[in-house]
Design a protein around this motif. Structure first.
Motif, short mmCIF file in Angstrom:
data_model
loop_
_atom_site.label_atom_id
_atom_site.label_comp_id
_atom_site.label_asym_id
_atom_site.label_seq_id
_atom_site.Cartn_x
_atom_site.Cartn_y
_atom_site.Cartn_z
N VAL A 155 33.24 41.35 21.49
CA VAL A 155 32.07 41.85 22.23
C VAL A 155 31.29 42.79 21.32
O VAL A 155 31.81 43.28 20.31
N SER A 156 30.05 43.06 21.69
CA SER A 156 29.20 43.91 20.85
C SER A 156 29.44 45.40 21.08
O SER A 156 29.14 46.23 20.23
N ASP A 157 29.94 45.76 22.27
CA ASP A 157 30.42 47.13 22.51
C ASP A 157 31.26 47.13 23.78
O ASP A 157 31.19 46.19 24.58
N GLN A 158 32.06 48.17 23.96
CA GLN A 158 33.02 48.18 25.06
C GLN A 158 32.36 48.38 26.43
O GLN A 158 33.02 48.25 27.45
N ASN A 159 31.08 48.70 26.44
CA ASN A 159 30.37 48.81 27.71
C ASN A 159 29.21 47.82 27.78
O ASN A 159 28.26 48.02 28.53
N SER A 160 29.32 46.75 27.02
CA SER A 160 28.24 45.76 27.01
C SER A 160 28.18 45.04 28.35
O SER A 160 29.20 44.92 29.06
N PRO A 161 27.00 44.56 28.76
CA PRO A 161 26.90 43.80 30.02
C PRO A 161 27.84 42.61 30.05
O PRO A 161 28.45 42.32 31.10
N ALA A 162 27.99 41.92 28.92
CA ALA A 162 28.86 40.74 28.89
C ALA A 162 30.32 41.14 29.09
O ALA A 162 31.07 40.45 29.79
N LYS A 163 30.72 42.25 28.48
CA LYS A 163 32.10 42.71 28.65
C LYS A 163 32.35 43.09 30.10
O LYS A 163 33.37 42.73 30.70
N ASN A 164 31.41 43.82 30.70
CA ASN A 164 31.55 44.20 32.10
C ASN A 164 31.57 42.99 33.01
O ASN A 164 32.43 42.86 33.89
N PHE A 165 30.61 42.08 32.79
CA PHE A 165 30.51 40.92 33.67
C PHE A 165 31.75 40.04 33.58
O PHE A 165 32.35 39.69 34.60
N PHE A 166 32.15 39.67 32.36
CA PHE A 166 33.28 38.75 32.24
C PHE A 166 34.61 39.44 32.51
O PHE A 166 35.57 38.79 32.93
N GLY A 167 34.67 40.76 32.30
CA GLY A 167 35.87 41.49 32.70
C GLY A 167 36.06 41.39 34.20
O GLY A 167 37.18 41.14 34.70
N ILE A 168 34.98 41.58 34.95
CA ILE A 168 35.04 41.45 36.41
C ILE A 168 35.39 40.03 36.81
O ILE A 168 36.21 39.78 37.70
N HIS A 169 34.75 39.06 36.14
CA HIS A 169 34.99 37.65 36.44
C HIS A 169 36.47 37.30 36.22
O HIS A 169 37.09 36.62 37.05
N LEU A 170 37.03 37.77 35.11
CA LEU A 170 38.44 37.50 34.83
C LEU A 170 39.35 38.19 35.85
O LEU A 170 40.35 37.61 36.29
N ALA A 171 38.99 39.42 36.24
CA ALA A 171 39.79 40.14 37.23
C ALA A 171 39.82 39.37 38.55
O ALA A 171 40.86 39.29 39.22
N LYS A 172 38.69 38.78 38.92
CA LYS A 172 38.63 38.00 40.16
C LYS A 172 39.44 36.71 40.06
O LYS A 172 39.82 36.12 41.08
N LYS A 173 39.68 36.27 38.82
CA LYS A 173 40.50 35.07 38.60
C LYS A 173 41.98 35.41 38.47
O LYS A 173 42.81 34.53 38.21
N GLY A 174 42.33 36.69 38.65
CA GLY A 174 43.73 37.08 38.62
C GLY A 174 44.20 37.66 37.30
O GLY A 174 45.39 37.97 37.15
N PHE A 175 43.31 37.86 36.33
CA PHE A 175 43.69 38.43 35.05
C PHE A 175 43.86 39.95 35.18
O PHE A 175 43.13 40.61 35.91
#
Length: 345
Positions: A155-175
Motif C-alpha cells: 500500500v502507499s501508506d498505512q492510512n490510505s483509502p485503499a488500505k482502509n477500504f480493503f481492510g474493511i472488506h477483508l474483515a467482513k470476509k472473516g479475515f
C-alpha cells in the motif's frame, strides 16, 4: 385562508430538486457534447465567490475541472477559485473548518475518521463511486480474496483509502486483518518493483496508479477487488464537504456547488472523451486514451444527496466501526446524522 402551496418556480435555481438537476443534465447530454446545462436566471445576481479545495492529480476528480472549464460553476451563479490541495486530509478538513476554503472534495475512506474527531465540516454531496482496486500477483497464486491469507499487501501508506477500504472488506470476509495478512508501505510508483523483488504478493491502491502498473506489467496481475463492483457498486467514493459556517450562512451557494458538480459528473459519464481532454492538462504523463478508459471505469452517474447521501455515509460508518477504525463509543447513525447535511431541500 389560502393554504395552497406556492407554485413551483422553474426559474428559481434554489427550487431545483436533485431530480431536476439530473433531468437537466441528461437533456444537455442529448443536445451534444458541446452543450452545457444552463440553470435559468443564473445571471440574475452577482456570482458568489467560493474557494474550492481539490487535488488536481486525482483523475477521479475530473468533474471539478469539467465544472470549471465547461462553465457549470458559472452557470450556477458561482465564481469558483480552485485551490490545488497537496496536504493531508486532516489538513484539508482543518482548512475547511477554519475558513481557508469553503468547499472541498475527497475520498470518504479518508474523511470519516477525522470527521469523527469533530471538524466543523458537513458532507453535502458526492461526485462518483469506484476508484479503489486490489490486484494479486499470478505467480504467487493470488487470484481471489481467499488466496490472500498469509500474504503481504503493498500500500502507499498505512492510512490510505485503499488500505482502509480493503481492510474493511477483508474483515467482513472473516479475515483478521492484523494477523491473516501483512500490510507493507512503499512509494506508490514503486509498488510493482516490490512485486518483482518478491516482497509483496498483492497491491491495494487507486487508479491511475494501478492502471499504469498493470499496463507496464501485462499478464502479471489479476484484479481481486474493486470498489465499483459487488456490494459497493452502488456506493459513493468521493464526497463534497463544506465548512459548517459557510453552509449555515449561505446554504444556497453550497447547493449551487453540489448542483454544478452533479452536472459535471453527468457530463463526464456521457462524454468521457471530452472530459479526458479537459483533464489532460492536469495529468500530462497519462495519454488521453488512457484517461478516457479510466473515466469510463468509474460510476459518475452515482452521486447521491439528501437522505440517500446520509444513508451511504452511515453504511460506510458502520463498516469503519465494525473494522475498529472508528471508536467503539461512536454511534454510526448519530455520526451520519451529524456530519451530513441536505442542502438541496
Amino acid at each position: 385562508m389560502n393554504n395552497k402551496p406556492a407554485p413551483y418556480d422553474a426559474t428559481n435555481p434554489a427550487a431545483w430538486s436533485r431530480r431536476d438537476v439530473l433531468r437537466a443534465a441528461a437533456s444537455a447530454a442529448l443536445v451534444g457534447a458541446g452543450s452545457a446545462v444552463v440553470v435559468p436566471n443564473a445571471w440574475s445576481a452577482p456570482p458568489r465567490k467560493v474557494t474550492f479545495a481539490w487535488s488536481s492529480i486525482a483523475f477521479c476528480l475530473s468533474p471539478v475541472a469539467v465544472a470549471q472549464e465547461r462553465g457549470f460553476f458559472e452557470q450556477n451563479g458561482l465564481d469558483v477559485e480552485l485551490i490545488n490541495w497537496g496536504g493531508s486530509t486532516d489538513q484539508l478538513l482543518e482548512a475547511l473548518a477554519t475558513g481557508k476554503a469553503d468547499v472541498g472534495v475527497g475520498l470518504i475512506h479518508r474523511w470519516l475518521k477525522p470527521l469523527e474527531a469533530g471538524f466543523d465540516v458537513k458532507i453535502v454531496g458526492s461526485a462518483h463511486g469506484g476508484c479503489l482496486r486490489m490486484i494479486g500477483v499470478n505467480q504467487a497464486g493470488v487470484k481471489d480474496i481467499n488466496s490472500l491469507k498469509g500474504k503481504t499487501i503493498g500500500v502507499s501508506d498505512q492510512n490510505s483509502p485503499a488500505k482502509n477500504f480493503f481492510g474493511i472488506h477483508l474483515a467482513k470476509k472473516g479475515f483478521n486483518i492484523e494477523k491473516d495478512v501483512e500490510w507493507r508501505v512503499y512509494p506508490a510508483d514503486l509498488l510493482d518493483v516490490a512485486v518483482k523483488k518478491g516482497e509483496i504478493q498483492a497491491i491495494a491502491d487507486g487508479d491511475p496508479n494501478i492502471f499504469l502498473i498493470e499496463k507496464r506489467n501485462k499478464g502479471v496481475f489479476t484484479e481481486i477487488g474493486n470498489s465499483a463492483i459487488g456490494e459497493y457498486k452502488d456506493k459513493l467514493c468521493c464526497i463534497l464537504g463544506a465548512r459548517g459556517e459557510f453552509v449555515r450562512n449561505d446554504k444556497a451557494s453550497a447547493a449551487a456547488v453540489v448542483r454544478a458538480v452533479v452536472q459535471a459528473s453527468e457530463y463526464v459519464a456521457e462524454n468521457p472523451n471530452e472530459a479526458a481532454k479537459i483533464y489532460a492538462k492536469y495529468s500530462p504523463k497519462v495519454p488521453i486514451e488512457d484517461l478516457r478508459a479510466l473515466l469510463t471505469s468509474l460510476t459518475y452517474h452515482h452521486h447521491p444527496s439528501g437522505k440517500p447521501l446520509r444513508d451511504e455515509v452511515e453504511f460506510f460508518a458502520r463498516d469503519f466501526h465494525t473494522a475498529g477504525v472508528l471508536k467503539k463509543s461512536t454511534d454510526p447513525v448519530r455520526l451520519a446524522n451529524h456530519v451530513t447535511l441536505d442542502v438541496l431541500s
